[in-house]
Design a protein around this motif. Structure first.
Motif, PDB file in Angstrom:
ATOM      1  N   GLY A  84       0.830  -1.203   0.000  1.00  0.00           N
ATOM      2  CA  GLY A  84       0.000   0.000   0.000  1.00  0.00           C
ATOM      3  C   GLY A  84       0.861   1.248   0.000  1.00  0.00           C
ATOM      4  N   ASP A  85       0.231   2.385   0.172  1.00  0.00           N
ATOM      5  CA  ASP A  85       0.977   3.642   0.166  1.00  0.00           C
ATOM      6  C   ASP A  85       1.856   3.754   1.406  1.00  0.00           C
ATOM      7  OD1 ASP A  85      -0.193   4.433  -2.202  1.00  0.00           O
ATOM      8  OD2 ASP A  85      -1.848   5.471  -1.202  1.00  0.00           O
ATOM      9  N   PRO A  86       3.138   4.123   1.222  1.00  0.00           N
ATOM     10  CA  PRO A  86       3.996   4.320   2.397  1.00  0.00           C
ATOM     11  C   PRO A  86       3.647   5.622   3.102  1.00  0.00           C
ATOM     12  CG  PRO A  86       5.182   4.935   0.417  1.00  0.00           C
ATOM     13  CD  PRO A  86       3.858   4.389  -0.035  1.00  0.00           C
ATOM     14  N   VAL A  87       4.182   5.795   4.288  1.00  0.00           N
ATOM     15  CA  VAL A  87       3.963   7.046   5.031  1.00  0.00           C
ATOM     16  C   VAL A  87       4.494   8.222   4.221  1.00  0.00           C
ATOM     17  CG1 VAL A  87       4.582   8.321   7.134  1.00  0.00           C
ATOM     18  CG2 VAL A  87       4.007   5.877   7.265  1.00  0.00           C
ATOM     19  N   GLN A  88       5.639   8.026   3.562  1.00  0.00           N
ATOM     20  CA  GLN A  88       6.239   9.072   2.726  1.00  0.00           C
ATOM     21  C   GLN A  88       7.241   8.428   1.782  1.00  0.00           C
ATOM     22  OE1 GLN A  88       9.069  11.649   4.655  1.00  0.00           O
ATOM     23  NE2 GLN A  88       8.604  13.393   3.355  1.00  0.00           N
ATOM     24  N   ASP A  89       7.417   9.000   0.597  1.00  0.00           N
ATOM     25  CA  ASP A  89       8.506   8.591  -0.289  1.00  0.00           C
ATOM     26  C   ASP A  89       9.145   9.848  -0.869  1.00  0.00           C
ATOM     27  OD1 ASP A  89       7.346   8.961  -3.274  1.00  0.00           O
ATOM     28  OD2 ASP A  89       5.767   8.133  -2.014  1.00  0.00           O
ATOM     29  N   GLN A  90      10.467   9.789  -1.039  1.00  0.00           N
ATOM     30  CA  GLN A  90      11.209  10.970  -1.468  1.00  0.00           C
ATOM     31  C   GLN A  90      12.431  10.548  -2.265  1.00  0.00           C
ATOM     32  OE1 GLN A  90      10.683  14.522  -0.790  1.00  0.00           O
ATOM     33  NE2 GLN A  90      12.200  14.506  -2.439  1.00  0.00           N
ATOM     34  N   ILE A  91      12.582  11.090  -3.484  1.00  0.00           N
ATOM     35  CA  ILE A  91      13.798  10.851  -4.263  1.00  0.00           C
ATOM     36  C   ILE A  91      14.945  11.627  -3.627  1.00  0.00           C
ATOM     37  CG2 ILE A  91      14.926  11.186  -6.494  1.00  0.00           C
ATOM     38  CD1 ILE A  91      12.145  10.890  -7.787  1.00  0.00           C
ATOM     39  N   ILE A  92      16.045  10.934  -3.351  1.00  0.00           N
ATOM     40  CA  ILE A  92      17.193  11.551  -2.675  1.00  0.00           C
ATOM     41  C   ILE A  92      18.303  11.883  -3.670  1.00  0.00           C
ATOM     42  CG2 ILE A  92      18.898  11.325  -0.829  1.00  0.00           C
ATOM     43  CD1 ILE A  92      15.989  11.470   0.147  1.00  0.00           C
ATOM     44  N   PHE A  93      18.622  10.967  -4.555  1.00  0.00           N
ATOM     45  CA  PHE A  93      19.583  11.236  -5.616  1.00  0.00           C
ATOM     46  C   PHE A  93      19.432  10.196  -6.720  1.00  0.00           C
ATOM     47  CE2 PHE A  93      21.651   8.103  -3.156  1.00  0.00           C
ATOM     48  CZ  PHE A  93      22.026   8.603  -1.923  1.00  0.00           C
ATOM     49  N   ASN A  94      20.233  10.358  -7.796  1.00  0.00           N
ATOM     50  CA  ASN A  94      20.148   9.490  -8.971  1.00  0.00           C
ATOM     51  C   ASN A  94      21.543   9.071  -9.415  1.00  0.00           C
ATOM     52  OD1 ASN A  94      17.120   9.883  -9.910  1.00  0.00           O
ATOM     53  ND2 ASN A  94      17.882  11.926  -9.425  1.00  0.00           N
ATOM     54  N   THR A  95      21.588   7.994 -10.190  1.00  0.00           N
ATOM     55  CA  THR A  95      22.838   7.590 -10.817  1.00  0.00           C
ATOM     56  C   THR A  95      22.506   6.746 -12.041  1.00  0.00           C
ATOM     57  OG1 THR A  95      25.013   6.574 -10.424  1.00  0.00           O
ATOM     58  CG2 THR A  95      23.124   5.474  -9.438  1.00  0.00           C
ATOM     59  N   PRO A  96      23.219   6.941 -13.147  1.00  0.00           N
ATOM     60  CA  PRO A  96      22.923   6.135 -14.345  1.00  0.00           C
ATOM     61  C   PRO A  96      23.552   4.746 -14.263  1.00  0.00           C
ATOM     62  CG  PRO A  96      24.666   7.690 -14.817  1.00  0.00           C
ATOM     63  CD  PRO A  96      24.215   7.987 -13.422  1.00  0.00           C
ATOM     64  N   ILE A  97      22.946   3.816 -14.981  1.00  0.00           N
ATOM     65  CA  ILE A  97      23.525   2.482 -15.147  1.00  0.00           C
ATOM     66  C   ILE A  97      24.650   2.565 -16.175  1.00  0.00           C
ATOM     67  CG2 ILE A  97      23.085   0.147 -15.994  1.00  0.00           C
ATOM     68  CD1 ILE A  97      21.919   0.607 -13.250  1.00  0.00           C
ATOM     69  N   VAL A  98      25.793   1.951 -15.870  1.00  0.00           N
ATOM     70  CA  VAL A  98      26.945   1.951 -16.773  1.00  0.00           C
ATOM     71  C   VAL A  98      27.489   0.537 -16.907  1.00  0.00           C
ATOM     72  CG1 VAL A  98      27.579   4.321 -16.169  1.00  0.00           C
ATOM     73  CG2 VAL A  98      28.624   2.400 -14.936  1.00  0.00           C
ATOM     74  N   LEU A  99      28.436   0.378 -17.810  1.00  0.00           N
ATOM     75  CA  LEU A  99      29.171  -0.874 -17.964  1.00  0.00           C
ATOM     76  C   LEU A  99      30.595  -0.669 -17.453  1.00  0.00           C
ATOM     77  CD1 LEU A  99      28.090  -1.762 -21.616  1.00  0.00           C
ATOM     78  CD2 LEU A  99      27.189  -2.766 -19.501  1.00  0.00           C
ATOM     79  N   TYR A 100      31.126  -1.687 -16.767  1.00  0.00           N
ATOM     80  CA  TYR A 100      32.532  -1.682 -16.350  1.00  0.00           C
ATOM     81  C   TYR A 100      33.246  -2.825 -17.053  1.00  0.00           C
ATOM     82  CZ  TYR A 100      31.306   1.619 -12.666  1.00  0.00           C
ATOM     83  OH  TYR A 100      30.861   2.729 -11.987  1.00  0.00           O
ATOM     84  N   THR A 101      34.377  -2.527 -17.640  1.00  0.00           N
ATOM     85  CA  THR A 101      35.143  -3.557 -18.322  1.00  0.00           C
ATOM     86  C   THR A 101      36.626  -3.210 -18.237  1.00  0.00           C
ATOM     87  OG1 THR A 101      35.257  -4.894 -20.327  1.00  0.00           O
ATOM     88  CG2 THR A 101      34.991  -2.513 -20.634  1.00  0.00           C
ATOM     89  N   HIS A 102      37.424  -3.866 -19.068  1.00  0.00           N
ATOM     90  CA  HIS A 102      38.875  -3.676 -19.072  1.00  0.00           C
ATOM     91  C   HIS A 102      39.306  -3.050 -20.397  1.00  0.00           C
ATOM     92  CE1 HIS A 102      39.273  -6.224 -15.427  1.00  0.00           C
ATOM     93  NE2 HIS A 102      38.193  -6.791 -15.931  1.00  0.00           N
ATOM     94  N   GLN A 103      40.455  -2.389 -20.380  1.00  0.00           N
ATOM     95  CA  GLN A 103      40.897  -1.624 -21.547  1.00  0.00           C
ATOM     96  C   GLN A 103      40.978  -2.483 -22.800  1.00  0.00           C
ATOM     97  OE1 GLN A 103      41.364   1.546 -21.990  1.00  0.00           O
ATOM     98  NE2 GLN A 103      41.285   2.352 -19.893  1.00  0.00           N
ATOM     99  N   SER A 104      41.503  -3.697 -22.684  1.00  0.00           N
ATOM    100  CA  SER A 104      41.648  -4.546 -23.872  1.00  0.00           C
ATOM    101  C   SER A 104      40.287  -4.907 -24.459  1.00  0.00           C
ATOM    102  CB  SER A 104      42.433  -5.816 -23.528  1.00  0.00           C
ATOM    103  OG  SER A 104      41.756  -6.574 -22.532  1.00  0.00           O
ATOM    104  N   ILE A 105      39.286  -5.088 -23.598  1.00  0.00           N
ATOM    105  CA  ILE A 105      37.941  -5.404 -24.075  1.00  0.00           C
ATOM    106  C   ILE A 105      37.307  -4.175 -24.713  1.00  0.00           C
ATOM    107  CG2 ILE A 105      35.611  -6.076 -23.340  1.00  0.00           C
ATOM    108  CD1 ILE A 105      36.897  -7.826 -21.214  1.00  0.00           C
ATOM    109  N   LYS A 106      37.501  -3.028 -24.083  1.00  0.00           N
ATOM    110  CA  LYS A 106      36.998  -1.777 -24.668  1.00  0.00           C
ATOM    111  C   LYS A 106      37.607  -1.549 -26.042  1.00  0.00           C
ATOM    112  CE  LYS A 106      39.016   1.930 -24.138  1.00  0.00           C
ATOM    113  NZ  LYS A 106      40.034   2.668 -24.960  1.00  0.00           N
ATOM    114  N   ASP A 107      38.910  -1.793 -26.157  1.00  0.00           N
ATOM    115  CA  ASP A 107      39.586  -1.618 -27.449  1.00  0.00           C
ATOM    116  C   ASP A 107      39.006  -2.560 -28.505  1.00  0.00           C
ATOM    117  OD1 ASP A 107      41.194   0.272 -26.259  1.00  0.00           O
ATOM    118  OD2 ASP A 107      42.903  -1.081 -25.975  1.00  0.00           O
TER     119      ASP A 107
END
Length: 351
Positions: A99-122
């Motif tokens: 059900g509805d919470p007592v309160q909800d509040q957006i605090i901050f955001n961050t994008p989804i990214v990929l992490y890899t290694h230089q040789s794979i990026k190349d």
């Protein structure tokens, strides 16, 4: 007579002192808020500067148990004041099941990214899947998904030292938000770049399930999979999905370790990507106090400078970990909306 008056005065002073102490102690008593927290935010909550601000300005302390964003919604909430997941999907799940919470509040955001290694990026750059703009790397998600669906081997793109098929490791999308958000992104890519809805998600669900069925065991914590990526090397975790904030926090908190690793590890922004919205859910009246404290200007500043979460202060890229991570994008513009809850619910059920 004088001694009697003196005795009365001493008694009055004792009463006043006692009353003053009681008033002081009541107004300086620490309020302890208990709740569930996504693992990627533990660094912020353990930050001594943040704790000092919360104590001095709000007489508040956060006690927490780590849990995946979706897991915490279905967990036992007895004696809990708050939940702090990493997406509004978790909030929608709460509203659907509780059900509805007592309160909800957006605090901050961050994008989804990929992490890899230089040789794979190349290697991906040579395939035309990764491009570079002003030192920032972008992954063409349509090309990446095509490689995954066609069972392209790492060796096929010149990485013979890596075993098996091209894949992206994520957290469990049924339990953890980063995996769930990446699954939503994949669904949209499989849908021709359009955000899936309750109807169109059914057409891509078989392919999405096939992608995740190949991954084997998946961590339930974003912080755990990122730690594994850093420690286990290219053979164990060639590429993972995570939060942008994780590398920024690592660079700010462990500059010497980052200096040793930065020539190997690299952050790539999916094109498109999705925003992960960290929403604070108050479960009771005491829990409501936590949102105001987390939105404090100094807490928000530290959340960006030391822990990489994009807040109202994030435009100051010269501060914090952002000054060390050269591939940090100043603005996140290539974004696809997160599917609405009915579609996300089908993704969760289907996986």
């Amino acid at each position: 007579m004088k001694s009697k008056i003196a005795g009365i005065l001493i008694l009055v002073l004792v009463i006043l002192a006692g009353g003053g102490y009681y008033f002081y102690s009541q107004n300086n008593r620490t309020m302890v808020l208990r709740g569930y927290l996504g693992g990627e935010k533990t660094g912020l909550f353990e930050d001594e500067e943040v704790q000092e601000i919360l104590q001095k300005k709000y007489h508040m302390e956060f006690d927490y148990a780590r849990a995946g964003s979706l897991d915490m919604i279905t967990a036992d909430h007895s004696d809990m004041d708050y939940l702090f997941p990493s997406s509004q999907t978790a909030l929608a799940l709460y509203e659907d099941q509780i059900g509805d919470p007592v309160q909800d509040q957006i605090i901050f955001n961050t994008p989804i990214v990929l992490y890899t290694h230089q040789s794979i990026k190349d290697a991906f750059q040579e395939q035309g899947a990764v491009t570079e703009e002003n030192g920032v790397f972008y992954m063409d998600m349509e090309k990446l998904v095509q490689m995954i669906m066609e069972d392209t081997q790492w060796a096929d793109i010149g990485l013979g030292e890596l075993y098996g098929r091209i894949s992206v490791d994520t957290t469990d999308p049924v339990k953890s938000n980063s995996g769930n958000m990446f699954a939503a992104l994949l669904a949209s890519v499989l849908n021709g770049g359009e955000t899936v809805n309750e109807q169109t998600v059914e057409t891509v669900l078989p392919e999405l399930k096939e992608i995740y069925s190949r991954l084997g065991y998946m961590e339930t914590s974003s912080s755990d999979i990122f730690d594994q990526f850093l420690k286990m090397g290219i053979g164990a975790k060639p590429m993972i999905a995570g939060y942008e904030s994780q590398i920024l926090e690592f660079a700010a908190q462990s500059p010497e370790d980052y200096e040793q690793l930065k020539e190997d590890i690299v952050m790539i922004y999916p094109t498109p990507t999705v925003w992960s919205t960290h929403v604070y859910i108050a479960l009771d009246d005491q829990g409501k106090n936590g949102a105001a404290a987390l939105l404090d200007e100094d807490v928000q500043r530290l959340a960006w400078e030391k822990h990489g979460f994009r807040t109202n202060n994030y435009e100051t890229l010269e501060n914090g970990g952002g000054q060390e991570v050269e591939e940090l994008a100043e603005d996140i513009t290539r974004v696809v909306p997160v599917p609405d809850y009915p579609a996300m619910k089908r993704i969760i059920e289907g996986l």
